[in-house]
Design a protein around this motif. Structure first.
Motif, PDB file in Angstrom:
ATOM      1  N   VAL A   1     180.514  24.215  60.855  1.00 41.67           N
ATOM      2  CA  VAL A   1     181.892  24.121  61.336  1.00 41.67           C
ATOM      3  C   VAL A   1     182.268  25.463  61.944  1.00 41.67           C
ATOM      4  CG1 VAL A   1     184.263  23.562  60.694  1.00 41.67           C
ATOM      5  CG2 VAL A   1     182.359  22.523  59.435  1.00 41.67           C
ATOM      6  N   SER A   2     182.646  25.469  63.217  1.00 46.90           N
ATOM      7  CA  SER A   2     182.856  26.757  63.887  1.00 46.90           C
ATOM      8  C   SER A   2     183.722  26.595  65.130  1.00 46.90           C
ATOM      9  CB  SER A   2     181.499  27.359  64.284  1.00 46.90           C
ATOM     10  OG  SER A   2     181.654  28.612  64.921  1.00 46.90           O
ATOM     11  N   HIS A   3     184.233  27.720  65.590  1.00 45.41           N
ATOM     12  CA  HIS A   3     184.851  27.824  66.911  1.00 45.41           C
ATOM     13  C   HIS A   3     183.879  28.604  67.790  1.00 45.41           C
ATOM     14  CE1 HIS A   3     185.968  32.031  65.951  1.00 45.41           C
ATOM     15  NE2 HIS A   3     186.194  31.547  64.736  1.00 45.41           N
ATOM     16  N   PRO A   4     184.067  28.664  69.105  1.00 44.41           N
ATOM     17  CA  PRO A   4     183.067  29.308  69.972  1.00 44.41           C
ATOM     18  C   PRO A   4     182.751  30.747  69.603  1.00 44.41           C
ATOM     19  CG  PRO A   4     184.574  28.014  71.294  1.00 44.41           C
ATOM     20  CD  PRO A   4     185.125  28.002  69.898  1.00 44.41           C
ATOM     21  N   GLU A   5     183.769  31.540  69.327  1.00 47.16           N
ATOM     22  CA  GLU A   5     183.517  32.949  69.000  1.00 47.16           C
ATOM     23  C   GLU A   5     182.783  33.120  67.676  1.00 47.16           C
ATOM     24  OE1 GLU A   5     187.330  32.947  71.517  1.00 47.16           O
ATOM     25  OE2 GLU A   5     186.361  31.692  70.009  1.00 47.16           O
ATOM     26  N   GLY A   6     182.865  32.127  66.807  1.00 51.51           N
ATOM     27  CA  GLY A   6     182.192  32.222  65.515  1.00 51.51           C
ATOM     28  C   GLY A   6     180.786  31.678  65.510  1.00 51.51           C
ATOM     29  N   ALA A   7     180.415  30.929  66.532  1.00 50.07           N
ATOM     30  CA  ALA A   7     179.102  30.291  66.570  1.00 50.07           C
ATOM     31  C   ALA A   7     177.985  31.327  66.722  1.00 50.07           C
ATOM     32  CB  ALA A   7     179.050  29.299  67.724  1.00 50.07           C
ATOM     33  N   PRO A   8     176.847  31.100  66.078  1.00 53.89           N
ATOM     34  CA  PRO A   8     175.726  32.049  66.201  1.00 53.89           C
ATOM     35  C   PRO A   8     175.281  32.212  67.650  1.00 53.89           C
ATOM     36  CG  PRO A   8     175.333  30.493  64.403  1.00 53.89           C
ATOM     37  CD  PRO A   8     176.536  29.993  65.153  1.00 53.89           C
ATOM     38  N   ILE A   9     174.868  33.418  67.977  1.00 56.11           N
ATOM     39  CA  ILE A   9     174.383  33.705  69.332  1.00 56.11           C
ATOM     40  C   ILE A   9     172.899  33.381  69.442  1.00 56.11           C
ATOM     41  CG2 ILE A   9     174.042  35.495  71.068  1.00 56.11           C
ATOM     42  CD1 ILE A   9     176.951  34.793  70.705  1.00 56.11           C
ATOM     43  N   ARG A  10     172.120  33.769  68.405  1.00 59.18           N
ATOM     44  CA  ARG A  10     170.669  33.547  68.434  1.00 59.18           C
ATOM     45  C   ARG A  10     170.334  32.071  68.218  1.00 59.18           C
ATOM     46  NH1 ARG A  10     167.279  37.040  64.540  1.00 59.18           N
ATOM     47  NH2 ARG A  10     168.424  35.684  63.098  1.00 59.18           N
ATOM     48  N   LEU A  11     169.407  31.556  68.982  1.00 61.62           N
ATOM     49  CA  LEU A  11     169.008  30.161  68.851  1.00 61.62           C
ATOM     50  C   LEU A  11     168.354  29.890  67.500  1.00 61.62           C
ATOM     51  CD1 LEU A  11     167.557  29.413  72.419  1.00 61.62           C
ATOM     52  CD2 LEU A  11     169.896  29.188  71.588  1.00 61.62           C
ATOM     53  N   ASP A  12     167.665  30.898  66.960  1.00 60.51           N
ATOM     54  CA  ASP A  12     166.958  30.721  65.687  1.00 60.51           C
ATOM     55  C   ASP A  12     167.915  30.516  64.516  1.00 60.51           C
ATOM     56  OD1 ASP A  12     164.601  31.001  67.011  1.00 60.51           O
ATOM     57  OD2 ASP A  12     164.289  33.115  66.462  1.00 60.51           O
ATOM     58  N   ASP A  13     169.187  30.807  64.714  1.00 55.29           N
ATOM     59  CA  ASP A  13     170.146  30.677  63.614  1.00 55.29           C
ATOM     60  C   ASP A  13     170.755  29.278  63.528  1.00 55.29           C
ATOM     61  OD1 ASP A  13     169.831  33.300  62.758  1.00 55.29           O
ATOM     62  OD2 ASP A  13     171.267  34.060  64.214  1.00 55.29           O
TER      63      ASP A  13
ATOM     64  N   GLY B 118     179.346  31.738  61.851  1.00 54.12           N
ATOM     65  CA  GLY B 118     178.013  32.293  62.071  1.00 54.12           C
ATOM     66  C   GLY B 118     177.244  32.616  60.821  1.00 54.12           C
ATOM     67  N   GLY B 119     177.532  31.943  59.712  1.00 52.20           N
ATOM     68  CA  GLY B 119     176.809  32.206  58.470  1.00 52.20           C
ATOM     69  C   GLY B 119     175.313  32.037  58.659  1.00 52.20           C
ATOM     70  N   LEU B 120     174.568  33.115  58.505  1.00 52.14           N
ATOM     71  CA  LEU B 120     173.133  33.100  58.772  1.00 52.14           C
ATOM     72  C   LEU B 120     172.364  32.473  57.614  1.00 52.14           C
ATOM     73  CD1 LEU B 120     172.693  36.670  60.327  1.00 52.14           C
ATOM     74  CD2 LEU B 120     173.269  34.508  61.452  1.00 52.14           C
ATOM     75  N   VAL B 121     171.235  31.917  57.943  1.00 49.85           N
ATOM     76  CA  VAL B 121     170.355  31.297  56.948  1.00 49.85           C
ATOM     77  C   VAL B 121     169.030  32.045  56.856  1.00 49.85           C
ATOM     78  CG1 VAL B 121     169.068  29.215  56.339  1.00 49.85           C
ATOM     79  CG2 VAL B 121     171.396  29.021  57.233  1.00 49.85           C
ATOM     80  N   TYR B 122     168.365  32.239  57.997  1.00 51.47           N
ATOM     81  CA  TYR B 122     167.054  32.874  58.014  1.00 51.47           C
ATOM     82  C   TYR B 122     167.120  34.289  57.437  1.00 51.47           C
ATOM     83  CZ  TYR B 122     162.596  34.657  59.728  1.00 51.47           C
ATOM     84  OH  TYR B 122     161.352  35.220  59.801  1.00 51.47           O
ATOM     85  N   GLY B 123     166.316  34.517  56.419  1.00 50.75           N
ATOM     86  CA  GLY B 123     166.292  35.810  55.753  1.00 50.75           C
ATOM     87  C   GLY B 123     167.214  35.894  54.552  1.00 50.75           C
ATOM     88  N   TYR B 124     168.069  34.882  54.377  1.00 50.62           N
ATOM     89  CA  TYR B 124     169.031  34.893  53.261  1.00 50.62           C
ATOM     90  C   TYR B 124     168.930  33.616  52.420  1.00 50.62           C
ATOM     91  CZ  TYR B 124     170.998  38.560  56.202  1.00 50.62           C
ATOM     92  OH  TYR B 124     171.167  39.687  56.965  1.00 50.62           O
TER      93      TYR B 124
END
Length: 430
Positions: free
Chosen positions: A257-269, A239-245
């Motif tokens: 690269v992720s597993h389900p629990e690690g995937a971002p929740i927000r669509l904008d991410d 879930g490494g965020l991009v927006y704002g960083y």
């Protein structure tokens, strides 16, 4: 007789003095190409400034000063020797070419990292002119594995498809180290996730330079964003965020690269153009990918106890943007390279982190591999675990499935054997 002896001595001394002056004027400037010079004043003009292991080449004043000062010394020497100082300055600029990695790894170290070879232009690496060593990462990885007596999987598939599902190294164990008992689930998911080819950014590149951006707090305030965005391939983990960083982690994403629990929740991410690579740790993970790819808002109410935390119900991507990482990569990472105990294929404290799996995947995909944002600083337990939140570093000591002690040794070996380069320096002290 005493007077004659003294005269002879004076003649000899005068001759030695003349010889010394001749050597100093005529020969000494050329010796810089062949001798070790601790002061730097005699260095050959093709000498490159290199960053010591554990130091970052980016935003490092000490490194910048070494490059700048060495360049000045060599230009000054050039004026004294009447050689072309413009050529010396040109030598300090990144070279514009693609090279094959040398079979002799010791020779291959000449071009270790384009960031380490950058010139006194002061620009960051990974520009058009930088040297890219073809197949450098995989050749050094194989050499390192062989030197340690570790097994190296030849021709291991990267992404699962119907034809490679039964790759020999995937047969022995159940998930996450193999497909045993889950063959039908994979085949069912591949009816929706029909694309299994490699990213075009890799297949179309004459030499692919990749960076894996981890979520570690160490990348915070490093201002590496513009450097990261210059790579051919930008991979992000979980879930490494991009927006704002963006100033620290860049704005581009080629693969997540992720597993389900690690995937971002927000669509904008999510970057809608980026590929989503699923790391499968358990059978419900396969079902998750199939459902989020086929539905705008998937329902998982029928999967009881399948996830250890809430997962995204929607991922804004078409099915052709999904890939499933081969369990053989997870197995190879865990049991051959990190050297976790297998426990006969059962999950215990022997599962590699997603970041380490992503690094091994990148080594097999890309010609050169750099990383940023990796490393657990246990010396500072209250420092932030991730750059986008305040969770303290101390929480990772209580993980039930990851053994970070063995994993950190593997990652450090990758850096020390120059398989990968660490831009933020966290892998030298973890």
């Amino acid at each position: 007789m005493p007077r004659l002896r003294n005269s002879s001595i004076l003649v000899v001394l005068a001759g030695l003095s003349t010889l010394f002056v001749f050597i100093y004027v005529k020969l000494l400037p050329d010796l810089g190409s062949f001798s070790d010079d601790l002061t730097g004043g005699l260095q050959h003009h093709n000498e490159r400034v290199r960053v010591p292991p554990g130091e970052s080449a980016i935003n490092n004043p000490a490194v910048e000063n070494r490059i700048h000062n060495q360049g000045n010394l060599q230009v000054e020497a050039g004026v004294r020797q009447n050689i072309d100082t413009n050529q010396i300055k040109q030598d300090f600029k990144p070279q514009k070419k693609v090279e094959e990695e040398d079979d002799d790894d010791n020779v291959g170290l000449k071009g270790w990292n384009f960031l380490w070879n950058k010139g006194n232009s002061g620009k960051d690496g990974n520009e058009e002119n930088d040297v890219c060593k073809k197949r450098r990462a995989i050749k050094r990885f194989k050499s390192m594995a062989t030197s340690f007596g570790k097994k190296f999987y030849e021709n291991v598939p990267i992404f699962v498809n119907s034809s490679n599902l039964h790759f020999p190294e995937s047969q022995e164990f159940q998930l996450p180290f193999g497909i045993d008992g889950s063959e039908d689930k994979f085949l069912d998911a591949l009816k929706v996730l029909t694309k299994t080819d490699l990213p075009t950014e890799i297949t179309n590149a004459s030499c692919s330079r990749c960076i894996i951006v981890g979520s570690g707090g160490i990348i915070k305030d490093k201002k590496l964003g513009s450097t990261i965005d210059k790579y051919d391939i930008v991979m992000r983990v979980n879930g490494g965020l991009v927006y704002g960083y963006e100033s620290d982690v860049g704005s581009r994403t080629t693969l997540r690269v992720s597993h389900p629990e690690g995937a971002p929740i927000r669509l904008d991410d999510y970057d809608p153009d980026a590929m989503f690579v699923l790391v499968v740790f358990k059978a419900p993970d396969i079902e998750w990918a199939k459902r989020v790819a086929a539905s705008e808002k998937a329902d998982f109410s029928d999967i009881k106890g399948g996830f250890w935390k809430g997962v995204a119900r929607s991922v804004p991507k078409q099915p052709e943007k999904f890939r499933i990482l081969s369990p053989a990569i997870v197995k190879e990472t865990a049991f051959e390279h990190v050297k976790f105990p297998s426990f006969e294929g059962k999950m215990f404290k022997n599962v590699p982190t997603t970041g380490t799996v992503a690094i091994v995947m990148a080594i097999r995909l890309c010609d050169t591999v750099d990383v940023a944002g990796f490393g657990f600083d246990f010396r500072n337990p209250h420092s932030p675990l991730h750059y986008y939140e305040n969770t303290p570093m101390s929480v990772v000591r209580h993980l039930k499935t990851h053994d970070l002690t063995l994993e950190k040794e593997f990652l450090r070996d990758l850096v020390e054997h120059r398989v990968i380069n660490d831009l933020t320096g966290g892998l030298s002290w973890i």
